[in-house]
Design a protein around this motif. Structure first.
Motif, mmCIF file in Angstrom:
data_model
loop_
_atom_site.group_PDB
_atom_site.id
_atom_site.type_symbol
_atom_site.label_atom_id
_atom_site.label_comp_id
_atom_site.label_asym_id
_atom_site.label_seq_id
_atom_site.Cartn_x
_atom_site.Cartn_y
_atom_site.Cartn_z
ATOM 1 N N ILE A 114 0.847 -1.207 0.000
ATOM 2 C CA ILE A 114 0.000 0.000 0.000
ATOM 3 C C ILE A 114 0.876 1.248 0.000
ATOM 4 O O ILE A 114 1.994 1.236 0.505
ATOM 5 C CB ILE A 114 -0.938 0.050 1.231
ATOM 6 C CG1 ILE A 114 -0.145 0.185 2.539
ATOM 7 C CG2 ILE A 114 -1.841 -1.175 1.272
ATOM 8 C CD1 ILE A 114 -1.023 0.450 3.740
ATOM 9 N N ILE A 116 1.724 4.761 1.555
ATOM 10 C CA ILE A 116 1.455 5.521 2.778
ATOM 11 C C ILE A 116 1.965 6.940 2.577
ATOM 12 O O ILE A 116 3.075 7.157 2.074
ATOM 13 C CB ILE A 116 2.107 4.866 4.011
ATOM 14 C CG1 ILE A 116 1.418 3.518 4.298
ATOM 15 C CG2 ILE A 116 1.965 5.774 5.231
ATOM 16 C CD1 ILE A 116 1.852 2.869 5.587
ATOM 17 N N ASP A 123 -8.125 15.519 12.831
ATOM 18 C CA ASP A 123 -7.631 15.945 14.142
ATOM 19 C C ASP A 123 -6.128 15.646 14.198
ATOM 20 O O ASP A 123 -5.705 14.761 14.921
ATOM 21 C CB ASP A 123 -8.381 15.173 15.233
ATOM 22 C CG ASP A 123 -8.332 15.873 16.557
ATOM 23 O OD1 ASP A 123 -8.956 15.360 17.504
ATOM 24 O OD2 ASP A 123 -7.663 16.916 16.667
ATOM 25 N N ALA A 159 5.329 13.337 16.445
ATOM 26 C CA ALA A 159 3.916 13.137 16.769
ATOM 27 C C ALA A 159 3.145 12.362 15.709
ATOM 28 O O ALA A 159 2.078 11.825 16.009
ATOM 29 C CB ALA A 159 3.246 14.496 16.985
ATOM 30 N N CYS A 160 3.643 12.335 14.479
ATOM 31 C CA CYS A 160 2.866 11.718 13.409
ATOM 32 C C CYS A 160 2.864 10.200 13.522
ATOM 33 O O CYS A 160 3.928 9.579 13.515
ATOM 34 C CB CYS A 160 3.425 12.108 12.041
ATOM 35 S SG CYS A 160 2.529 11.338 10.674
ATOM 36 N N PRO A 161 1.682 9.590 13.598
ATOM 37 C CA PRO A 161 1.610 8.134 13.724
ATOM 38 C C PRO A 161 1.963 7.404 12.431
ATOM 39 O O PRO A 161 2.082 6.182 12.440
ATOM 40 C CB PRO A 161 0.143 7.870 14.087
ATOM 41 C CG PRO A 161 -0.481 9.188 14.312
ATOM 42 C CD PRO A 161 0.346 10.208 13.631
ATOM 43 N N PHE A 162 2.095 8.138 11.315
ATOM 44 C CA PHE A 162 2.299 7.488 10.029
ATOM 45 C C PHE A 162 3.675 7.759 9.448
ATOM 46 O O PHE A 162 3.950 7.382 8.317
ATOM 47 C CB PHE A 162 1.210 7.952 9.049
ATOM 48 C CG PHE A 162 -0.170 7.819 9.626
ATOM 49 C CD1 PHE A 162 -0.877 8.927 10.040
ATOM 50 C CD2 PHE A 162 -0.731 6.563 9.807
ATOM 51 C CE1 PHE A 162 -2.136 8.806 10.613
ATOM 52 C CE2 PHE A 162 -1.985 6.423 10.377
ATOM 53 C CZ PHE A 162 -2.685 7.548 10.781
ATOM 54 N N GLN A 163 4.554 8.387 10.251
ATOM 55 C CA GLN A 163 5.896 8.745 9.780
ATOM 56 C C GLN A 163 5.798 9.494 8.457
ATOM 57 O O GLN A 163 6.580 9.269 7.543
ATOM 58 C CB GLN A 163 6.773 7.478 9.559
ATOM 59 C CG GLN A 163 6.993 6.651 10.772
ATOM 60 C CD GLN A 163 8.201 7.118 11.582
ATOM 61 O OE1 GLN A 163 8.644 6.433 12.471
ATOM 62 N NE2 GLN A 163 8.739 8.280 11.290
ATOM 63 N N LEU A 240 -6.147 4.065 8.407
ATOM 64 C CA LEU A 240 -5.037 3.495 9.151
ATOM 65 C C LEU A 240 -5.159 3.944 10.602
ATOM 66 O O LEU A 240 -5.524 5.087 10.873
ATOM 67 C CB LEU A 240 -3.703 3.973 8.575
ATOM 68 C CG LEU A 240 -3.342 3.486 7.176
ATOM 69 C CD1 LEU A 240 -1.984 4.052 6.776
ATOM 70 C CD2 LEU A 240 -3.338 1.979 7.076
ATOM 71 N N ARG A 241 -4.820 3.070 11.512
ATOM 72 C CA ARG A 241 -4.869 3.359 12.952
ATOM 73 C C ARG A 241 -6.209 3.964 13.364
ATOM 74 O O ARG A 241 -6.277 5.057 13.935
ATOM 75 C CB ARG A 241 -3.725 4.280 13.368
ATOM 76 C CG ARG A 241 -2.338 3.675 13.236
ATOM 77 C CD ARG A 241 -2.140 2.446 14.100
ATOM 78 N NE ARG A 241 -2.391 2.679 15.520
ATOM 79 C CZ ARG A 241 -1.472 3.108 16.393
ATOM 80 N NH1 ARG A 241 -0.245 3.380 15.976
ATOM 81 N NH2 ARG A 241 -1.773 3.275 17.653
ATOM 82 N N LEU A 244 -6.820 5.521 16.842
ATOM 83 C CA LEU A 244 -6.395 6.861 17.235
ATOM 84 C C LEU A 244 -7.473 7.908 16.983
ATOM 85 O O LEU A 244 -7.340 9.050 17.424
ATOM 86 C CB LEU A 244 -5.110 7.252 16.483
ATOM 87 C CG LEU A 244 -3.862 6.458 16.854
ATOM 88 C CD1 LEU A 244 -2.694 6.878 15.991
ATOM 89 C CD2 LEU A 244 -3.515 6.647 18.330
ATOM 90 N N PHE A 255 -8.553 -4.281 2.364
ATOM 91 C CA PHE A 255 -7.747 -5.017 3.344
ATOM 92 C C PHE A 255 -8.188 -4.681 4.737
ATOM 93 O O PHE A 255 -8.954 -3.807 5.001
ATOM 94 C CB PHE A 255 -6.241 -4.755 3.166
ATOM 95 C CG PHE A 255 -5.689 -3.618 3.985
ATOM 96 C CD1 PHE A 255 -5.857 -2.310 3.580
ATOM 97 C CD2 PHE A 255 -4.952 -3.862 5.140
ATOM 98 C CE1 PHE A 255 -5.322 -1.278 4.320
ATOM 99 C CE2 PHE A 255 -4.409 -2.820 5.876
ATOM 100 C CZ PHE A 255 -4.606 -1.530 5.472
#
Lengths: 255, 396, 129
Positions: A114, A116, A123, A159-163, A240-241, A244, A255
């Motif tokens: 996928i 990203i 938010d 802080a970013c959960p997705f790098q 994703l996530r 959160l 998926f």
């Protein structure tokens, strides 16, 4: 400090005069120095409010992972060439706005691939943590970095959960006019805001379609008749996530 | 006990030697910062996965210690312990200079340190960083006022009130520093409310260790030593604070170990992560906690030299703890798609490599040097040093 | 002793006032032997704003416009930086565009003269598309 009120006929020594002059001058200069700062704070706050005319739209992306092949990186190449992300042969520090990630189910071994990128959350944690407000969310849902006031602290990258964010680690030349970027600033996918503002679609979406895969669909999430809404009605989509609760603008299917 | 009197630091050869060494560190720091800024961060070990490196370890250490360094003054002004009164002025000076050193490192590591004015004029108050700018600068201003209350005899009656405000401000400031990490929901290693009180305990521990070392240094430059009563009190406190830090660390890890979701992170930090478990168990736990506590509880170790060794070990543990927390926390990959393993060209799903560069250590040491140098200069400019002979003997 | 101190005070203050007035009142025209920069001409008959206004306020226009673009998506307006570069970039001997922040080019001539460092081209493209 003992502050006796000064009597009118009391002669004030010259040293006292000097002290008073310098104190008042210093106070005056400090006030003058503060005043523009106060004004700038006002400006920063005013500009960050949702005063965009188009706040009834929310731009989003739908990724059909079933159409996404493991070896394919059309979206990545398109993004790199659109924004001048030439790289310096240093993968650890080179910027990447979109990347292909190969996933493997830890239980079943099922594999998929996928893209990203910045998820353009409703938010965004990056917006919360930015000390200057450089990381902000435009009214139409695009999360951007105001590179004029970014100080390069990299807190948003933490802080970013997705790098999703990259830091520019070296001097740059030959930037694209529509994609200014420079050393010491943090950046990420802009959803090709410069194209969207001209009523076009992001470069990655265009490249994926021209390569015949059609894995990326761009549109207005608020538009009930638009492609994103109609696709989401037909098939399950997820973000994703989801734990959160960021309510991302980028959604994935299959998926 | 009669009120202590204070003097300026007299000029002496040892003083100028120590000042020269501190200056050398400052120069190294400035050269490192210039190198990092002109070439860009690619010359450091920091990258897109490990965005905060050794400079931040030093900066957080200095800032957290600055808060704890004010403890001696707080104990005197707020809790009324006479034994600490002679150390109050030096304690406040230390707090200011350590904070200044830490902030200097932080600012010089920014991608755009030339935009400091922007940082001072644009604020997003949802960000704890923005609040910290006020907490840190406000702390310096408050401690300057605190010193004024101490120095000016006519203002001495306000020392208690200003001291209490400074004490409260310290706690809020350290909470703010811990919250930088505590608020990060995205990072498994952070994202925990316990980091705030842990940072307060850390500030007390690191600050007291530094107080012992800096005070012993400054008195030995003058030619005498740290008074016994003060030393005995401080070493006992240090022992308690080291235990407090260990408590929070233990609670943090035990809680994480309970959830299956955290097992891979905990296994990385505590067992399989290479340098990180090594720094944790040997640096933080053995050298930084067990050894100092044993030494500080032993009666036969209650002289100056073993105490200073224990304090130095606490500082070794401090650096190891902050390295494991800040850098280990970033080295472990974010689980973007739980239930799946991730691989990519952007180093998803793998432990990030981080090789700290010399420039980063140089910058960090520059901050320490700046703190020490301004501390030394301060003792020459104003009467911070308590005069000899105020030792009231071993405390009961 | 006292009269001497007062004279020193008065002379210093008078001297300071005189210096300030001299600096404030001296303009480029008043000081005849100062070298003014030779600015390369841009394309077209005139700039988007009158020259005198541009000289004094161009940074205000640019700064206001940058916020308009970043926060409101307004692009291609008359005050856009890209617009400045389009008109003011010169060409070299082989017909290639020269970077606008290079020495002797449009921005640098005045900015070197005024000793004001500009930050734009750390990030912005220095040649037109």
């Amino acid at each position: 400090m003992s502050c006796k009120p000064m009597k009118k006929d009391e002669s004030v020594p010259l040293a006292q005069h000097r002290r008073t002059f310098f104190t008042q001058a210093a106070a005056g200069v400090s006030l003058m120095a503060l005043a523009p700062g106060v004004r700038l704070v006002e400006l920063a706050m005013a500009n960050s409010e949702d005063s965009l005319p188009s706040n009834d739209k929310r731009w989003g992306l739908l990724v059909d992972t079933a159409k996404c092949e493991s070896g394919c990186d059309e979206c990545v190449s398109a993004c790199n060439s659109e924004h001048g992300l030439s790289g310096h042969g240093r993968p650890e520090t080179d910027a990447q706005w979109i990347r292909k990630v190969d996933l493997k189910d830890e239980q079943t071994g099922h594999e998929l691939s996928i893209p990203i990128l910045c998820q353009h959350c409703e938010d965004p944690p990056c917006v919360d943590v930015c000390p200057t407000g450089a990381s902000f969310r435009r009214a139409d849902g695009i999360v951007l970095v105001d590179k004029h006031i970014c100080i390069g602290c990299r807190y948003c990258m933490m802080a970013c959960p997705f790098q999703a964010r990259s830091f520019i680690h070296e001097d740059l030349t030959g930037q694209k006019t529509h994609s200014p970027r420079g050393k010491g600033i943090v950046e990420s996918c802009t959803l090709c805001v410069h194209r969207i503002d001209e009523d076009q679609e992001p470069a990655c979406v265009e490249a994926c379609r021209e390569a015949g895969h059609d894995a990326l669909v761009f549109g207005d999430l608020e538009d009930a008749a638009g492609p994103l809404a109609s696709l989401s009605r037909k098939t399950a989509t997820r973000e994703l996530r989801p734990d959160l609760k960021l309510n991302t603008g980028v959604r994935y299917t299959s998926f | 006990m009669r009120a202590p009197t204070f003097q300026h630091m007299p000029s002496s050869t040892p003083f100028w030697w120590v000042a020269a060494i501190a200056t050398a560190f400052v120069v190294v720091g400035l050269v490192s910062a210039h190198h990092m800024e002109s070439a860009g961060h690619w010359v450091t070990g920091m990258n897109n996965r490990v965005v905060w490196g050794v400079p931040h370890v030093f900066a957080v250490f200095l800032i957290v210690s600055a808060s704890g360094a004010l403890n001696a003054a707080s104990i005197a002004s707020v809790f009324g312990r006479e034994t600490y009164k002679p150390l109050s002025r030096l304690s406040a000076l230390m707090a200011i200079t350590l904070l200044a050193g830490g902030l200097t490192v932080l600012v010089l590591d920014l991608g755009r340190p030339d935009r400091l004015i922007v940082a001072m004029t644009h604020y997003n108050f949802r960000s704890i960083f923005a609040w910290n700018i006020f907490l840190y600068t406000g702390f310096i201003a408050l401690v300057v006022v605190y010193l004024w209350m101490m120095f000016e005899p006519r203002m001495n009656r306000f020392v208690g009130r200003v001291g209490t405000t400074a004490f409260a401000w310290r706690l809020i400031l350290t909470t703010g520093t811990g919250s930088i990490f505590a608020f990060l929901a995205a990072r498994e290693a952070f994202d925990s409310a316990v980091l705030a009180p842990m940072f307060i305990a850390m500030s007390l521990s690191f600050g007291t260790a530094l107080t012992l070392i800096f005070s012993a240094l400054i008195f030995s430059i003058r030619g005498d030593g740290l008074p016994t009563a003060l030393m005995l009190n401080l070493r006992r406190l240090l022992g308690y604070f080291v235990v407090a830090v260990a408590f929070f660390v233990m609670v943090d890890h035990l809680t994480r170990l309970y959830g299956a979701e955290h097992h891979s992170m905990e296994r990385f930090i505590l067992l399989e992560g290479g340098i990180y478990p090594m720094l944790f168990w040997i640096g933080q736990i053995l050298l930084g906690t067990i050894l100092p506590v044993v030494m500080l509880l032993q009666r036969r170790c209650n002289t100056l030299a073993p105490t200073l060794v224990a304090a130095s070990l606490v500082l070794v543990g401090a650096f190891c703890q902050l390295y494991v927390l800040i850098i280990g926390g970033q080295a472990f990959p974010i689980d973007i798609v739980p239930g799946f393993s991730e691989t990519s060209g952007f180093f998803d799903g793998v432990i990030a490599e981080y090789q700290p560069s010399l420039a980063e250590f140089g910058l960090g040491m520059g901050g320490v040097g700046l703190a020490l140098l301004t501390y030394l200069i301060g003792t020459r400019v104003l009467a911070f040093l308590p005069t000899t002979g105020f030792d009231s003997g071993p405390s009961s | 002793m006292r009269p001497k101190v007062i004279n020193l005070e008065r002379n210093s203050i008078a001297g300071l006032i005189a210096l300030c007035l001299t600096l404030l009142l001296s303009t480029g025209d008043a000081v005849a032997d100062v070298v003014t920069p030779e600015v390369p001409m841009g394309r077209g008959a005139q700039c988007v704003e009158p020259i005198e206004i541009m000289r004094r306020d161009h940074f205000e226009f640019i700064k206001h416009q940058r916020d308009q673009t970043v926060y409101h998506g307004i692009r291609g307006s008359k005050h856009s930086l890209a617009g400045c570069i389009d008109c003011h970039a010169s060409k070299g001997t082989e017909g290639e565009f020269l970077p606008i922040n290079a020495e002797g080019q449009f921005c640098q001539t005045c900015h070197t003269y005024a000793a004001v460092k500009i930050d734009c081209f750390t990030c912005h493209a220095t040649v037109p598309d």
